[in-house]
Design a protein around this motif. Structure first.
Motif, mmCIF file in Angstrom:
data_model
loop_
_atom_site.group_PDB
_atom_site.id
_atom_site.type_symbol
_atom_site.label_atom_id
_atom_site.label_comp_id
_atom_site.label_asym_id
_atom_site.label_seq_id
_atom_site.Cartn_x
_atom_site.Cartn_y
_atom_site.Cartn_z
ATOM 1 N N SER A 277 -2.820 -7.437 3.084
ATOM 2 C CA SER A 277 -3.450 -6.834 1.910
ATOM 3 C C SER A 277 -4.910 -7.250 1.858
ATOM 4 O O SER A 277 -5.397 -7.970 2.730
ATOM 5 N N LEU B 30 1.751 -7.946 4.450
ATOM 6 C CA LEU B 30 2.483 -6.738 4.102
ATOM 7 C C LEU B 30 3.519 -6.396 5.163
ATOM 8 O O LEU B 30 4.560 -5.818 4.868
ATOM 9 N N HIS C 236 9.007 -7.048 6.145
ATOM 10 C CA HIS C 236 8.088 -6.730 5.057
ATOM 11 C C HIS C 236 8.311 -7.736 3.926
ATOM 12 O O HIS C 236 9.297 -7.618 3.185
ATOM 13 N N SER D 148 4.878 -0.298 -1.230
ATOM 14 C CA SER D 148 4.013 0.535 -0.382
ATOM 15 C C SER D 148 4.614 0.769 0.998
ATOM 16 O O SER D 148 3.902 0.885 1.992
ATOM 17 N N ILE E 253 2.619 1.688 4.629
ATOM 18 C CA ILE E 253 2.660 0.735 5.740
ATOM 19 C C ILE E 253 3.310 1.395 6.951
ATOM 20 O O ILE E 253 2.808 1.287 8.070
ATOM 21 N N ILE F 35 -2.177 -6.234 -3.697
ATOM 22 C CA ILE F 35 -0.729 -6.329 -3.834
ATOM 23 C C ILE F 35 -0.286 -6.402 -5.294
ATOM 24 O O ILE F 35 0.774 -5.887 -5.671
ATOM 25 N N GLN G 196 -0.711 -2.924 -6.663
ATOM 26 C CA GLN G 196 0.331 -2.097 -6.055
ATOM 27 C C GLN G 196 1.646 -2.253 -6.814
ATOM 28 O O GLN G 196 2.346 -1.271 -7.078
#
Length: 681
Positions: free
Chosen positions: A48, A54, A153, A159, A163, A223, A226
């Motif tokens: 991120s 991520l 992850h 997200s 990604i 993040i 997000q």
């Protein structure tokens, strides 16, 4: 006689194979039993904007055993214990079965026997390397750990579609696929031997080529934002039982995408990321496109915002097609600015038809100039070509131009719409959205991606001022007044478009809101789009706009730079003392000196409690000692959690402010790992 002849034939054929064809069959056996195989490189990480992981590749291992390596005494002494450990850990065979497997492998001289098909992680590997026999090391204990990278992850599905992924066929989506050349590294190869059971055992060879690990991506994603974005969108999707939805939040000056979320329903009340609608979806933009209409009108004619236009009862006929406004009785005679703020389809269609009816290509030229008819060239593979009808082409008719005036009859991506609104916030400069800042090899930057300008000036300054006035007016007085704020201003536009199905417009809708904030000094722009909301709320103002407001409120509360300075006021009486109850002595003394408050220290201790002494403050020793629970009542949360965790306590809290109470009394003995609950008020 026949048997004798047959036996002689077998002997002759065997001799022929061994002597005449021996080299041929030996070479073939070599090819069958030995081969060079690919050794996959470790895939690069995706980070991120602040360095949070991520996506990363975690090492897992397949465990095998070379039964010929341990010495006899080591094997005999450790076999029972090793078999027990394997049985307890894998739970797939008994201790007796494992012991029999190991003993048989040793007696038959096997150099590679797979102990279990289950993969283990790095911590498991460390644990196993302490087991009997294995603890002797690779060359004396015989344990073989073959590394296998598995993509992980850390933030689960956050997200997830952006990604992306890459499958075994080198197909995929998102950043993983788009930057695969960087992330994938360069595979190596090694020599393997095929042994019983179809298992390939790695063997040392001077020609082995070591894999080169992949590079890392530093993205622009925040993040925390997000998480806020996905939560707000998910809540709205559940509330409206919608089919699909998306949100993109972008930084105005840089074009950096700080959050991007795409959710789809499975029809059973669950929502997940299955397709990146924000970057790869094509939608009729609906009324958000009226911004383009106003740019074309203001730039190409002498129309003023104060000019009036009669929308009548909210209906008008164009080439035997009826155009309607959302208000049942219409808006009547209104100004051009009011027509935009209240999103009148009739007004936009009339204005465009009057100005561009005889020259529709000129209107389409404005769409081209605003970079809405071509892909933006973003960093994710799969961006589609916008579908823009043009005069003279198949599909163009007399109604096409009036329809385009309020966002029907063509399709663009949500990012196109966001980039245009962001350009208004950015004083007319249109920039390409950015998702990846840098490609890095450790700390070395291999490639950096700078902000790319798509259009230096989308319109004149005179037009830009009017656009900003109208976009603020939408929220202050128009269709989005339900999200009008008190601490900061939002500028934007609602959109509601009927869904086209098999050539017919249905009573299902795509709702949207796109804008920027704070309006006086824009820092962020965002778009929210929710498809097919169910229930009585069917418009962008009631479905999409509240999601935008929830996200904007969260950003505003966290970003102190967005807050306007308050007027200087007298906040306390001249002789009033601020609340000072306890904390770090040096910091409290410095604070009191800054405020002109006299302090009287009665201790040399680092941590103190306070008491008022006339116009000053007395600093007294606080209960803080080794293996003792400290007294944190009255302290700020920061000081309290520092002291408690330093003492070895696990802290749980509720409320906010200063510590009002603590669950374990000050001075009590600490047992390692004790929990303490503190209440703040």
């Amino acid at each position: 006689m026949f048997v004798t002849l047959f036996a002689i034939a077998v002997v002759v054929k065997t001799g022929h194979i061994q002597v005449i064809e021996g080299e041929k069959w030996a070479a073939m056996g070599e090819r069958i039993s030995f081969d060079y195989k690919t050794v996959q490189a470790t895939r690069g990480n995706i980070y991120s904007d602040n360095g949070s992981l991520l996506a990363t590749s975690l090492p897992f291992y397949k465990i095998a055993f070379d039964a010929t390596l341990p010495k006899d005494e080591v094997f005999k002494e450790g076999i029972d214990s090793l078999a027990y450990h394997l049985s307890v850990f894998f739970k797939d065979k008994s201790k007796t079965d494992y012991k029999r497997m190991l003993v048989d492998a040793r007696s038959s001289g096997k150099k590679y026997v797979v102990l279990s098909r289950k993969q283990i992680d790095y911590q498991d590997k460390k644990q196993m390397m302490e087991w009997p026999i294995f603890r002797e090391g690779r060359l004396r204990g015989g344990a073989i750990f073959e590394k296998i990278d598995v993509r992980h992850h850390p933030f689960s599905n956050l997200s997830r579609r952006t990604i992306g992924y890459v499958n075994e066929d080198n197909k995929g989506a998102g950043l993983e696929y788009s930057f695969n050349n960087y992330l994938g590294g360069q595979d190596g190869y090694a020599y393997y031997q095929k042994i019983a059971g179809g298992i390939w055992k790695p063997i040392f060879d001077a020609n082995n080529v070591k894999a080169v690990d992949g590079m890392d991506l530093q993205t622009t994603l925040d993040i925390n934002l997000q998480d806020v974005t996905e939560t707000a969108l998910h809540k709205a999707m559940v509330q409206h039982n919608a089919d699909d939805g998306l949100v993109v939040v972008m930084e105005v000056k840089t074009g950096e995408i700080k959050a991007i979320s795409n959710l789809s329903s499975d029809g059973k009340g669950n929502f997940s990321e299955r397709f990146n609608f924000a970057t790869a979806g094509l939608f009729e933009p609906g009324s958000t496109f009226k911004l383009v209409t106003m740019i074309a009108l203001l730039e190409d004619s002498n129309v003023e915002l104060t000019d009036t236009i009669d929308t009548g009862n909210g209906e008008a006929i164009f080439y035997n097609k009826k155009v309607r406004d959302h208000e049942e009785k219409g808006l009547g005679k209104i100004s051009v600015q009011e027509a935009f703020e209240h999103s009148s389809n009739v007004a936009m269609a009339k204005l465009v038809n009057k100005q561009f009816g005889n020259k529709p290509q000129k209107f389409v030229d404005y769409i081209d100039r605003l970079k809405l008819s071509q892909p933006l060239g973003i960093q994710i593979t799969g961006e589609p070509q916008p579908k823009i009808h043009r005069p003279g082409e198949k599909g163009w008719s007399g109604i096409s131009l009036p329809w385009m005036a309020y966002g029907y009859g063509f399709e663009i991506t949500p990012l196109h719409t966001l980039a245009l609104f962001n350009a208004v916030a950015n004083d007319g400069k249109m920039i390409k959205p950015v998702l990846v800042r840098e490609v890095k090899k450790a700390d070395d930057v291999e490639e950096a991606f700078k902000t790319e300008v798509l259009n230096d000036k989308i319109c004149s300054n005179k037009t830009l001022i009017k656009l900003k006035l109208m976009l603020e007016g939408v929220v202050e007085r128009g269709t989005a007044k339900n999200i009008r704020g008190t601490h900061y201003r939002i500028a934007g536009k609602t959109g509601t478009a009927q869904i086209l199905d098999n050539g017919r417009y249905t009573q299902r809708y795509i709702t949207s809101f796109v804008g920027y904030f704070p309006a006086h000094a824009p820092k962020y722009s965002a778009i929210v789009l929710i498809k097919n909301p169910r229930g009585w709320q069917q418009y962008g103002s009631s479905v999409a706009a509240p999601v935008f407001k929830e996200i904007a409120d969260n950003i505003y509360s966290r970003d102190i730079e967005l807050h306007m300075a308050m007027d200087k006021k007298r906040l306390m009486e001249d002789d009033a003392l601020p609340v000072i109850r306890g904390g770090h002595q040096e910091e409290l003394t410095m604070l009191c000196n800054e405020l002109g408050i006299s302090t009287h220290s009665q201790t040399e201790e680092e941590w103190v409690k306070t008491a008022r002494a006339g116009a000053g403050v007395n600093l007294k020793k606080a209960t803080v000692g080794k293996d003792l629970v400290p007294d944190v009542t009255g302290m700020t949360f920061r000081d309290a959690i520092f002291l408690l965790e330093q003492s070895g306590l696990r802290v749980f809290y509720e409320g906010k402010g200063r510590v009002a109470s603590q669950s374990i009394s000050a001075g009590a003995r600490i047992n390692k790992g004790d929990r303490i609950y503190i209440r703040l008020s």
